[in-house]
Design a protein around this motif. Structure first.
Motif, PDB file in Angstrom:
ATOM      1  N   THR A 155      -5.140  -3.459 -13.431  1.00 30.04           N
ATOM      2  CA  THR A 155      -4.377  -2.574 -12.464  1.00 30.04           C
ATOM      3  C   THR A 155      -5.085  -1.103 -12.586  1.00 30.04           C
TER       4      THR A 155
ATOM      5  N   VAL B  73      -4.968  -0.571  -5.363  1.00 31.10           N
ATOM      6  CA  VAL B  73      -3.426  -0.575  -5.690  1.00 31.10           C
ATOM      7  C   VAL B  73      -2.710   0.487  -4.855  1.00 31.10           C
TER       8      VAL B  73
ATOM      9  N   SER C 110       2.690  -2.207  -5.361  1.00 32.74           N
ATOM     10  CA  SER C 110       3.230  -2.240  -6.563  1.00 32.74           C
ATOM     11  C   SER C 110       4.620  -2.606  -6.507  1.00 32.74           C
TER      12      SER C 110
END
Length: 293
Positions: free
Chosen positions: A136, A142, A147
């Motif tokens: 991650t 990301v 998320s």
């Protein structure tokens, strides 16, 4: 169907449909997830209805309450999985799904299900969790929206997979029978959601962190998009049946352990087809879990 055959069938269909969904959303710009779900469920229901009439299997339904509970959870789970797939890179989507294993174990304990896991399995899960954390941090793609959707997807998937196995054993139905039993309720619910969110009031999708695009305003780039949609529907039938078959013969945790091979394949093919950047340490949690099983 043997466990090995069920596992191979599930791996092939699951990896393929993840990549096809990514192709539809990213390359084709067809991000109407609810419409695709409706088409997937309708294709599954229609095909199984034909096979039932040909006496390929005996019709057997769950009680109505359980049919709708499982169908509703299936709809929300697949919706959240597809939203997460669309919002995240292929690799991050698959890596975060590794967290379903400890989530299943936690939910089983909270619900009073006494399932015993060996020390080797628990150790493997710890290694996996560490690997997910490292992956991650290293993934530059990301984002907050992705998320949140991934977290919701993990919880929903874990509970759905627990029910996939328990309801099957509780009511004595086969993988094909339970898939058929929930297929039409899924189709009906999917149609209503598709009309509401993709046609009538697309702005409502923003509440679920989805892009508020309208199906009526979408234009297919070429005829190739239709082939991808058709392929997705065919793979959905295979995936739906294979998931029930595999979990019914094993358990949700075993299903997720087998899913580590899917992680490797999806990340590899994501790199080949979507030019996804894959840090080498992404593969460490998968290798650790396979050694510990």
């Amino acid at each position: 169907m043997s466990v090995i055959l069920a596992a191979a069938f599930n791996i092939l269909s699951s990896v393929s449909i993840i990549l096809v969904n990514k192709q539809l959303a990213s390359a084709c710009g067809f991000d109407f997830i609810l419409t695709m779900l409706f088409l997937n469920f309708l294709t599954t229901a229609s095909l199984l209805e034909c096979l039932a009439k040909l006496r390929w299997f005996e019709k057997k339904h769950l009680p109505n309450r359980d049919r709708w509970i499982v169908a509703g959870m299936a709809l929300s789970t697949v919706l959240l999985n597809n939203c997460s797939n669309e919002a995240n890179s292929v690799g991050f989507y698959q890596i975060t799904k590794l967290l379903i294993i400890p989530t299943v174990m936690g939910l089983e304990r909270l619900q009073g299900r006494h399932v015993v896991y060996t020390d080797r399995v628990i150790l493997s899960i710890v290694v996996t969790g560490i690997g997910v954390a490292l992956a991650t941090v290293s993934d530059f793609e990301v984002n907050v929206r992705g998320s949140i959707l991934a977290l919701m997807s993990i919880i929903s998937t874990a509970q759905y997979q627990i029910w996939q196995g328990s309801k099957q054993h509780e009511h004595g139905v086969t993988a094909t029978q339970i898939t058929y039993s929930v297929a039409w309720p899924q189709s009906l619910a999917g149609m209503v959601c598709s009309l509401l969110a993709d046609v009538w009031v697309p702005q409502v999708k923003a509440l679920f962190l989805m892009r508020p695009s309208s199906l009526l305003e979408h234009k297919l780039s070429d005829k190739g998009d239709l082939y991808w949609i058709a392929l997705c529907n065919i793979l959905a039938v295979c995936t739906n049946i294979s998931v029930y078959g595999l979990i019914g013969k094993t358990s949700p945790v075993t299903y997720q352990v087998i899913g580590q091979l899917k992680t490797v394949l999806v990340v590899a093919f994501g790199y080949v087809f979507f030019d996804v950047r894959v840090p080498l340490r992404w593969l460490h949690p998968s290798a650790g879990l396979q050694r510990g099983d």
